[in-house]
Design a protein around this motif. Structure first.
Motif, mmCIF file in Angstrom:
data_model
loop_
_atom_site.group_PDB
_atom_site.id
_atom_site.type_symbol
_atom_site.label_atom_id
_atom_site.label_comp_id
_atom_site.label_asym_id
_atom_site.label_seq_id
_atom_site.Cartn_x
_atom_site.Cartn_y
_atom_site.Cartn_z
ATOM 1 N N SER A 3 0.842 -1.185 0.000
ATOM 2 C CA SER A 3 0.000 0.000 0.000
ATOM 3 C C SER A 3 0.877 1.234 0.000
ATOM 4 O O SER A 3 1.773 1.376 0.824
ATOM 5 N N TYR A 165 -7.713 -5.860 -8.766
ATOM 6 C CA TYR A 165 -6.677 -5.776 -7.736
ATOM 7 C C TYR A 165 -6.251 -4.324 -7.506
ATOM 8 O O TYR A 165 -5.955 -3.925 -6.374
ATOM 9 N N VAL A 168 -8.921 -2.840 -5.371
ATOM 10 C CA VAL A 168 -8.767 -3.235 -3.971
ATOM 11 C C VAL A 168 -7.673 -2.402 -3.301
ATOM 12 O O VAL A 168 -7.828 -1.931 -2.167
ATOM 13 N N MET A 169 -6.564 -2.204 -3.992
ATOM 14 C CA MET A 169 -5.490 -1.390 -3.426
ATOM 15 C C MET A 169 -5.963 0.045 -3.197
ATOM 16 O O MET A 169 -5.686 0.646 -2.152
ATOM 17 N N TRP A 172 -8.167 0.186 -0.145
ATOM 18 C CA TRP A 172 -7.388 0.132 1.098
ATOM 19 C C TRP A 172 -6.745 1.485 1.393
ATOM 20 O O TRP A 172 -6.787 1.986 2.518
ATOM 21 N N LEU A 217 -12.831 -2.114 7.880
ATOM 22 C CA LEU A 217 -13.021 -2.165 6.427
ATOM 23 C C LEU A 217 -14.489 -1.952 6.065
ATOM 24 O O LEU A 217 -14.810 -1.188 5.145
ATOM 25 N N PHE A 223 -14.790 0.265 0.827
ATOM 26 C CA PHE A 223 -14.838 -1.196 0.871
ATOM 27 C C PHE A 223 -16.273 -1.700 0.980
ATOM 28 O O PHE A 223 -16.540 -2.705 1.636
ATOM 29 N N HIS A 228 -14.440 -7.095 -2.914
ATOM 30 C CA HIS A 228 -13.181 -6.396 -2.672
ATOM 31 C C HIS A 228 -12.609 -6.754 -1.302
ATOM 32 O O HIS A 228 -11.395 -6.950 -1.162
ATOM 33 N N ARG A 229 -13.464 -6.862 -0.292
ATOM 34 C CA ARG A 229 -12.982 -7.242 1.041
ATOM 35 C C ARG A 229 -12.431 -8.661 1.029
ATOM 36 O O ARG A 229 -11.416 -8.953 1.678
ATOM 37 N N PHE A 232 -9.067 -8.614 -0.728
ATOM 38 C CA PHE A 232 -8.098 -7.970 0.160
ATOM 39 C C PHE A 232 -7.667 -8.931 1.267
ATOM 40 O O PHE A 232 -6.487 -9.013 1.620
ATOM 41 N N GLY A 236 -4.194 -9.089 0.372
ATOM 42 C CA GLY A 236 -3.699 -8.149 1.366
ATOM 43 C C GLY A 236 -2.774 -7.096 0.817
ATOM 44 O O GLY A 236 -2.928 -6.608 -0.300
ATOM 45 N N PHE A 237 -1.768 -6.766 1.595
ATOM 46 C CA PHE A 237 -0.799 -5.737 1.239
ATOM 47 C C PHE A 237 0.536 -6.142 1.812
ATOM 48 O O PHE A 237 0.625 -6.833 2.818
#
Length: 569
Positions: A3, A165, A168-169, A172, A217, A223, A228-229, A232, A236-237
């Protein structure tokens, strides 16, 4: 998935061409500059000459215990280290039976962020070399495969992944910015702006102490999408999927992302256990009372630490009395407990008078996460072979929702023997492996990876027996590391601040808690080092010592930077 949220300060610095100040684990709970404290020429402090040679029990020979012992030795005290297993704790590096003797597997800590500057001090002191760690999509990772719901995506950079993706980033990043003042906090940490850090964090602690990671979230409009959750949680990150952390307090996660703990990781060449072992053997150039050439090893008869502690109790004169597995009984004016805190409830017979009752409650409420790994040695980094049909690497660093979850490829150069971490899992995913032995685990993992990489003969490259660990099944650990649940902030504050003992009754002083599960950043070696330095200050103060006025310690500045108190009623 790393992130990256640009800040106003970052943009301004880029425009002006000025370098950005480094991000460090400075706060947010206790913004004390441990790196500056360590680097100051005045040292960490001194005890009266009448205390030189005084024995101090250090229970636990992990990184926190050995940093504690090393610094106490430099002050002229005599640390007596107790360790139930091997020196290093969760900095555990193992060799493969039947494999190349040069290969190593990191059973515990294996990757360290540059923001852990107190840890970096000791890595430098031990003259250890580091190298980039191949996290997913990291610059030095050749390629990454994300495999979810039977669909795989190959990527060399984030830009190679499908749009979802990126969404999603972005979600976050927006979630952090809107719900946690991310840019403002990172800027304050970079600038070491204590008033600003405390202003932001005080408000967030009060607001978010009762919130889970997942709830945080869900509260974010960014979110709103369950899909998307879910992605994630699985991807994740930084180091990969974080859904195993979803039940934990969001404050735990914010500490990680604010301080860059999950970014730009490096591994220690030759294994992380080399760090505590070198501290054990190192002869400081500058020390008090002891002759040149003194080391922790030389202070222990036969160069061997004391065995496991079996009993701790208080005796007259506010002493701490330690009984070990050999039946030896010794009494100390000060002791530091750096082992996993649950051992005080289970394997060690403890006197209730060791700690105040609210500290016992905090120990009992500590929540630990499970974690498992399995490694195999291989003949060479075959994964770098190019598939003639696709032009892709034969195999990649892999994130998946299958049983393996995370697979890491660890090479030592072309055609050199190498290691694969077939699986790195947490919590419920770790518990799924618990009944299986190493070979049974390997078979399940090879099956899962075979579905992602059909036609790749991983087994044909394996040169020795697998190595595995489930930290929840390790008798002197009982889990991988602490992870606070919602509502646990007050408990963690009690444990972290235990080194400040002037307000405690006299018969509750002299035993100090340290270790990464006492810290605000459990699971990161930096927390082990920081709490060790707190304990060193506590022991020094307890024995009538003090820091140099030009280099105040964590206890000297405590009132200005103490962790935010929350009301109990």
């Amino acid at each position: 998935m790393t992130s990256t949220v640009p800040t106003a300060a970052h943009d301004e610095q880029q425009e002006n061409g000025s370098p950005e100040r480094p991000l460090t684990m400075f706060g947010p709970d206790f913004p004390f500059a441990y790196d500056d404290f360590l680097a100051h020429p005045a040292g960490l402090g001194a005890v009266p000459a009448t205390e030189h040679g005084t024995e101090v029990a250090v229970i636990g020979g992990g990184l926190s215990g050995l940093v504690t012992a090393y610094e106490l030795m430099k002050m002229g005290l005599k640390p007596v280290v107790y360790e139930a297993d091997q020196l290093g704790g969760r900095l555990r590096t193992a060799s493969f039976e039947g494999g190349d003797p040069s290969l190593r597997a990191e059973m515990g800590a294996m990757r360290f962020p540059p923001s852990s500057t107190a840890l970096q001090h000791y890595i430098g002191l031990a003259d250890l070399e580091t190298k980039p760690f191949p996290n997913p999509l990291a610059p030095d990772t050749p390629s990454t495969v994300v495999d979810l719901k039977g669909e795989s995506h190959y990527a060399r950079t984030l830009e190679d992944l499908p749009p979802v993706y990126h969404q999603v980033m972005e979600a976050w990043n927006a979630c952090l910015e809107e719900g946690a003042d991310f840019s403002a906090m990172q800027r304050a940490i970079r600038d070491r702006d204590v008033p600003r850090i405390r202003e932001i964090w005080s408000r967030l602690v009060e607001k978010l102490d009762n919130q889970t990671f997942y709830g945080f979230l869900c509260d974010s409009p960014a979110f709103a999408s369950f899909r998307h959750r879910e992605i994630f949680g699985q991807v994740g990150f930084g180091t990969g999927g974080w859904d195993t952390d979803f039940p934990n307090s969001i404050l735990e996660i914010l500490r990680v992302v604010y301080t860059g703990a999950d970014d730009d990781h490096r591994g220690i060449v030759g294994g992380s256990q080399r760090l505590p072992l070198r501290l054990w053997e190192r002869e400081p150039g500058k020390l008090v009372h002891w002759p040149q050439g003194t080391s922790l090893k030389s202070l222990h008869p036969g160069g061997t630490h004391r065995p496991a502690v079996t009993r701790l109790h208080r005796t007259a004169g506010n002493r701490v009395t330690v009984t070990d597995a050999d039946g030896d009984i010794r009494t100390y004016r000060a002791a530091v407990f750096t082992a996993q805190s649950w051992l005080l409830l289970s394997r060690i017979d403890c006197d209730d008078a060791l700690l105040p009752i609210d500290h016992w409650t905090a120990v009992e409420r500590t929540h630990y996460m499970e974690s498992s790994k399995l490694f195999v040695p291989v003949d060479r980094p075959f994964w770098l072979d190019q598939d003639p049909h696709t032009g892709r690497d034969t195999m990649s660093m892999t994130l998946t929702d299958r049983m393996t979850r995370g697979t890491y490829l660890l090479d030592n150069g072309p055609d050199e023997p190498a290691v694969i971490c077939l699986s790195y899992t947490w919590c419920d995913d770790s518990l799924k492996w618990l009944p299986l032995d190493a070979n049974e685990r390997m078979e399940v993992m090879l099956k899962s990876l075979g579905e992602i990489y059909p036609g790749v003969d991983i087994r044909g490259h394996i040169t020795g027996n697998p190595l595995t660990v489930s930290w929840e099944d390790e008798p002197y650990f009982l889990g991988a590391f602490k992870a606070n649940l919602p509502g646990h902030y007050r408990y963690q504050r009690r444990l972290f601040t235990h080194f400040m003992q002037d307000t405690l009754p006299a018969d509750r002083r002299g035993l100090f808690l340290a270790g990464d599960d006492i810290s605000w950043t459990a699971g990161w070696a930096e927390g082990a080092v920081q709490t060790a330095l707190n304990a060193v200050w506590g022991v020094m103060h307890h024995l009538g010592g003090a820091t140099d006025p030009t280099n105040p310690g964590p206890g000297d500045t405590f009132e200005e930077i103490a962790p935010v108190p929350l009301p109990e009623d």
